[in-house]
Design a protein around this motif. Structure first.
Motif, PDB file in Angstrom:
ATOM      1  N   LYS A   1      -4.839  -1.992  13.945  1.00 59.37           N
ATOM      2  CA  LYS A   1      -3.839  -1.336  13.109  1.00 59.37           C
ATOM      3  C   LYS A   1      -4.092  -1.638  11.640  1.00 59.37           C
ATOM      4  O   LYS A   1      -4.020  -0.751  10.789  1.00 59.37           O
ATOM      5  N   LYS A   2      -4.392  -2.893  11.355  1.00 55.73           N
ATOM      6  CA  LYS A   2      -4.634  -3.282   9.957  1.00 55.73           C
ATOM      7  C   LYS A   2      -5.810  -2.499   9.387  1.00 55.73           C
ATOM      8  O   LYS A   2      -5.764  -2.037   8.240  1.00 55.73           O
TER       9      LYS A   2
ATOM     10  N   LYS B   1      -3.368  -5.538  16.748  1.00 51.50           N
ATOM     11  CA  LYS B   1      -2.877  -5.663  15.374  1.00 51.50           C
ATOM     12  C   LYS B   1      -4.021  -5.513  14.383  1.00 51.50           C
ATOM     13  O   LYS B   1      -3.878  -4.901  13.333  1.00 51.50           O
TER      14      LYS B   1
ATOM     15  N   GLU C   1      -4.930   1.010   8.530  1.00 48.87           N
ATOM     16  CA  GLU C   1      -4.226   1.101   7.251  1.00 48.87           C
ATOM     17  C   GLU C   1      -5.169   0.889   6.084  1.00 48.87           C
ATOM     18  O   GLU C   1      -5.058   1.556   5.055  1.00 48.87           O
TER      19      GLU C   1
ATOM     20  N   ILE D   1      -6.865   4.006   5.467  1.00 49.04           N
ATOM     21  CA  ILE D   1      -6.001   4.963   4.779  1.00 49.04           C
ATOM     22  C   ILE D   1      -6.035   4.685   3.278  1.00 49.04           C
ATOM     23  O   ILE D   1      -6.157   5.603   2.459  1.00 49.04           O
TER      24      ILE D   1
ATOM     25  N   SER E   1       0.847  -1.202   0.000  1.00 50.68           N
ATOM     26  CA  SER E   1       0.000   0.000   0.000  1.00 50.68           C
ATOM     27  C   SER E   1       0.873   1.238   0.000  1.00 50.68           C
ATOM     28  O   SER E   1       2.045   1.208   0.386  1.00 50.68           O
TER      29      SER E   1
ATOM     30  N   ASP F   1       0.642   3.781   1.922  1.00 45.70           N
ATOM     31  CA  ASP F   1       1.028   4.158   3.280  1.00 45.70           C
ATOM     32  C   ASP F   1       2.274   3.396   3.721  1.00 45.70           C
ATOM     33  O   ASP F   1       3.209   3.985   4.269  1.00 45.70           O
TER      34      ASP F   1
ATOM     35  N   TYR G   1       1.514  -1.937  10.003  1.00 36.85           N
ATOM     36  CA  TYR G   1       1.486  -3.303  10.477  1.00 36.85           C
ATOM     37  C   TYR G   1       2.607  -4.145   9.865  1.00 36.85           C
ATOM     38  O   TYR G   1       3.258  -4.942  10.549  1.00 36.85           O
TER      39      TYR G   1
END
Lengths: 259, 739
Positions: B713-714, B710, B717, B720, A203, A205, A232
């Motif tokens: 967090k994934k 986790k 993202e 995003i 990605s 990011d 991550y």
């Protein structure tokens, strides 16, 4: 030049080689900084680029030399020819810098507009001038800010049109290229890790954050914040390094020497 | 009117007489008290003298005389008499002398009243009384207070050791300390209290050091309780009330704080042991003693928590061991039932402890909660606690359940189950398993009692909110509606001669969103059933257009007549099983692959089906070869020789293990929930740091499950990439919401 002492003459030469600027500019900059090379570089880089006049007719000629016979774009063959003319390897990272100046939307092709924009920005309207600008462009990679821009540009440029993420193989190739410029000791481990554990696209990011990671976190991970907002994938990478004993007690063990 | 001028000498003389007389009276000498004449004479003399103008103004001298007299009396008589005695006798003498002194000063103040008023008014001098007190303080108190204090402390210690002491005397002495401060408590506090406290500290320090080694925890606590009570009483009897807190604290400190760890951790009688042996009284005492000492109380609460946790874990371990040692599934199930029962009992037991021994103190509630949060999240033999709890509920709620209890007992049990749910962190997993079991109960008519089903849903709703139970309630309602619908269907059939399914058909229409997701299969229906489906569709379309019916044959039941040689037996089977059996109406003998081709089922399904019909308890089909497992090269025949003593038998089909699917479904749901939570938080905050975002999400989601950091967090993202969020350009740890 004749009035200059040998020391000064050398400096002018060096300056010109590194920045690709003309003798006149070199003299100006060096005089302004009292003949200190570093100061002269500062002066030079902080001034807006002096755009020398580019002849549009010459640009047309140049464009036509490389453009594809069937489409109004420069495609892969044209680019190869250009690289030959420039005496530069098509895989050379400087071509990325060229693309960046052109704000090219995707790799292996340049639209007419992109070609024109890029060359005008660089003040090029002939192959000779183009060749001269090569070392300047290489130097741009040394600038922290520009490198970041080029790096982030590379993501959009290298990915497939219409895709949101960058294919892993392409990403790895780009990383190898970019981090050869900006030395990062962990780049090989990173690529191995991705191939072993991730196997999916990257990605945007993750791409941009990797640069920050390479810039700010030391290779022995002593200042890595596990509770931080790192993507991550980077957290997993750190785990991978720890699990495989690559980082032990905040020491980066160099596997290349262990075989 | 001419008043006679009273000369100085005369005046002084009068004064001295008066003072002497009082002294003699106080000394206990034979001396008649003042008669009114004498009194008036003296009073008036002083009065007149005060009014005299210079050069006959001798008030200052009178004042001085007074002072000297007092001083003299104290020095010559009072002080020596006190000094001459020791210990208790000295105290008695002091008390007596002090009382006398106060009386004297009072009398003198009355006698020389005008002097008092005049002087103080004119020259701001200390009053006669004040002067008198000051002298007592400076001459007597200063001299003897150390000895007095020591004597008092000695008596206190004696009383502590059990001897009788003169409490009234002590009270008087201590009142003296207070009074001699003349409005301030500093004499009492600095000259007495501070030393008394230190002595108390030393006293209890010694005692505690001995007791802690010799006594058991309960005995030590008894002694401590006694001592603290006695100290409180002491304040009531003779110490000043302001000493109570300080005294208690000092004694408490030595008795309970200094040795707290040794006390609580005593090997054979400490807190853990008391809990183990259910010594409720001792534990209550422990609570009472430590309730004012936060540090100590926390230690007790911690031990309480550890104890409960250990007991809970032991129960879990028991169940785990039992489950792994027994081979059959049934036995394992029983162990898990028993486990939940035991956990409920454990909970009940310790809730009582919290209310009774620990007086509902918040620390202990918390300890209980934290302990159960650990215990209730353990896995047993691969089943999560959420699953175990649903199995338990299933047993309580179904007809053939192992829990045979009265209605009241059931109600209570359901209450307790819902309470336990509060401790389980994966509540969403519970909800999903519950729905699956509920579906089975409802669809296969296994529920014992509709009211019970509704009752537990009400309780769950109360505890966890409407959203938690809305789907489940929908399921129960669906069934009620289905019955109505069936009645309508039957009416339709009667009034529509063209609509003939040919078989008695009952259809239950489920609202998709409420029920767990079921795979609809591509089963090739037997011809007989195809007609049924068509007829029902016809009926359903008269009721509602715009709705799509998806048939879930895996949930259906079929009653088939098996015409065996000996007798006809009615077989109750699942629709799939029926489909297999009906094939044998057309063919005598079929291979596995033929059956497969005709029915269009998966291998997994087919193996299960064929096994249940040919290798299990009732062998309706005979298999070549006659092995116990199904292989793809087998052949099957209708077993005409089959018989059973019953006329109607049920051929069970063991259910597929749902666990994996449930876990997967919940995993998916959680991703959505996390996504939604992140968006919710960011939408309201607009800009937020990573850590804060994570912690707010965790808080929001914790009602249903404990999210994996986790996973959060994934999702961040992912958001995003989907351009809902972006990182701040300057600070990669900050996120911005993109409208």
């Amino acid at each position: 030049m004749h009035k200059l002492g040998r020391g000064h003459r050398d400096k002018v030469q060096q300056f010109m080689t590194i920045t690709g600027a003309s003798e006149k500019i070199a003299l100006q900059a060096l005089k302004a900084s009292d003949w200190h090379l570093e100061g002269a570089f500062d002066v030079f880089y902080s001034q807006p680029q002096i755009k020398s006049y580019t002849d549009t007719r010459h640009l047309e000629e140049l464009y036509n030399r490389y453009k594809d016979p069937y489409t109004d774009m420069i495609l892969a063959d044209g680019i190869t020819l250009l690289c030959n003319d420039l005496q530069v390897d098509p895989q050379d990272i400087v071509m990325l810098v060229v693309s960046w100046h052109m704000k090219a939307s995707t790799m292996c092709e340049y639209s007419k507009q992109e070609f024109f924009i890029g060359l005008q920005a660089l003040g090029i309207d002939s192959l000779e001038k183009f060749r001269e600008r090569i070392s300047f462009m290489r130097s741009e990679l040394k600038d922290e800010q520009k490198f970041r821009e080029i790096y982030n540009f590379a993501f959009g440029w290298a990915k497939e049109k219409g895709q949101k993420s960058l294919a892993l193989d392409t990403a790895i190739g780009m990383w190898q290229l970019l981090f050869a410029e900006k030395q990062w000791p962990l780049v090989d481990h990173w690529c191995q890790f991705l191939q072993a554990r991730h196997n999916k696209a990257i990605s945007r990011d993750t791409w941009s954050q990797l640069l920050e990671f390479a810039r700010t976190v030391d290779p022995a991970l002593s200042n890595y914040d596990a509770e931080g907002a790192w993507p991550y994938l980077i957290d997993e990478f750190v785990e991978y390094l720890n699990e495989n004993g690559i980082i032990q007690n905040s020491q980066l063990t160099d596997w290349s020497q262990k075989r | 009117m001419n008043r006679k001028i009273i000369g100085l000498e005369e005046g002084l003389g009068y004064m001295q007489d008066g003072i002497t007389k009082i002294e003699r009276i106080l000394e206990g000498r034979p001396e008649p008290p003042f008669n009114s004449e004498e009194y008036m004479k003296l009073y008036t003399t002083i009065y007149n003298m005060c009014l005299q103008t210079p050069p006959d103004d001798h008030t200052q001298q009178l004042y001085d005389k007074y002072r000297q007299a007092i001083q003299g009396y104290i020095t010559s008589t009072v002080l020596p008499s006190i000094r001459a005695k020791h210990d208790e006798f000295m105290l008695k003498e002091l008390v007596k002398r002090w009382a006398n002194h106060k009386v004297m000063l009072r009398w003198l103040s009355h006698l020389f009243y005008y002097l008092d008023r005049h002087l103080i008014a004119c020259r701001s001098l200390p009053s006669l009384k004040e002067v008198g007190l000051l002298y007592f303080r400076d001459l007597v108190y200063r001299d003897v207070h150390v000895k007095v204090r020591d004597a008092v402390i000695t008596l206190i210690d004696k009383e502590r050791e059990g001897e009788q002491v003169d409490r009234a005397l002590l009270k008087n002495v201590l009142d003296f300390f207070v009074e001699i401060g003349m409005g301030q408590m500093n004499r009492y506090e600095e000259d007495f209290e501070a030393h008394m406290l230190q002595d108390t500290g030393a006293y209890y320090s010694r005692k505690a050091s001995n007791w802690i080694l010799e006594d058991s925890c309960p005995d030590y606590m008894l002694k401590s309780e006694e001592c603290l009570k006695k100290e409180r009483d002491r304040v009531g009897h003779y110490l000043h009330s302001s000493s109570e807190t300080k005294l208690s604290e000092r004694a408490q400190h030595e008795l309970l704080v200094t040795h707290v760890n040794q006390l609580l951790d005593k090997e054979h009688s400490g807190c853990r042991v008391l809990l183990r042996d259910d010594k409720v009284e001792d534990l209550s005492r422990m609570y009472r003693l430590y309730s004012k000492i936060p540090l100590g109380l926390k230690l007790v609460a911690d031990i309480f928590k550890q104890h409960i946790t250990a007991e809970g874990i032991a129960l879990v371990q028991q169940a785990e061991d039992a489950a792994s040692s027994k081979a059959s599934n049934a036995a394992a199930g029983v162990q898990e039932q028993v486990l939940i029962r035991k956990i409920i009992e454990l909970h009940d037991k310790y809730v009582e402890y919290v209310t009774d021994c620990f007086e509902n103190h918040a620390l202990f509630h918390k300890a209980l909660e934290e302990a159960f949060e650990v215990v209730c999240n353990e896995t047993v033999a691969g089943s999560s606690s959420a699953e175990l709890l649903t199995t338990f509920c299933d047993n309580v709620l179904k007809k053939s359940g192992s829990e045979k209890l009265s209605d009241e007992a059931i109600e209570e049990t359901l209450e307790k189950v819902v309470k336990l749910l509060a401790y389980i962190s994966d509540k969403d997993l519970f909800a999903e398993f519950y729905r699956k079991r509920l579906a089975r109960r409802l669809l296969f008519d296994r529920s014992a009692n509709d009211d019970r089903e509704r009752s537990i849903l009400t309780k769950l709703k109360q505890q966890r909110g409407g959203q938690f139970t809305s789907k489940m309630e929908g399921m129960v309602t669906d069934l009620t509606l289905a019955r109505e619908n069936q009645a309508n269907f039957e009416d339709y059939l009667r009034s529509n001669s063209a609509a003939r399914p040919g078989i008695d058909l009952t259809v239950t229409v489920l609202t998709t969103g409420f029920w767990p997701s079921y795979k609809s299969s591509d089963l090739n229906l037997p011809a007989e059933m195809v007609k049924c489906v068509e007829v029902f569709k016809g009926f359903y379309e008269t009721k509602t257009k715009h709705r799509k019916l998806t048939w879930i044959y895996s949930l259906g039941t079929c009653h088939i007549s098996g015409k065996f040689e000996q007798k006809t037996i009615e077989l109750i089977v699942s629709t799939y099983q029926a489909a297999v059996l009906l094939l044998f109406n057309a063919s005598d003998r079929l291979s596995y692959s033929e059956i497969m081709a005709q029915l269009n089922l998966t291998h997994d399904d087919l193996v299960r089906l064929l096994h249940s019909l040919s290798c299990a308890k009732y062998q309706i089909l005979s298999k070549e070869p006659n092995t116990k497992t199904i292989s793809q090269s087998d052949y099957f025949k209708f077993n005409s020789k089959f018989t059973d003593k019953l006329r109607r038998i049920k051929i069970p089909l063991p259910p597929v293990d749902e666990r994996k699917q449930v876990v997967d479904d919940v995993g998916k749901q959680r991703r959505y929930a996390i996504d939604a939570a992140i968006v919710r938080v960011m939408k309201s905050r607009k800009v937020l740091g990573y850590q804060q975002l994570v912690s707010e999400c965790v808080e929001q989601l914790s009602r249903m499950f404990k999210p994996d950091i986790k996973a959060i967090k994934k999702q961040i993202e992912d958001l995003i990439t989907r351009e809902y969020l972006e990182r701040d350009k300057e600070n990669a740890n900050m996120f911005k919401y993109l409208a």
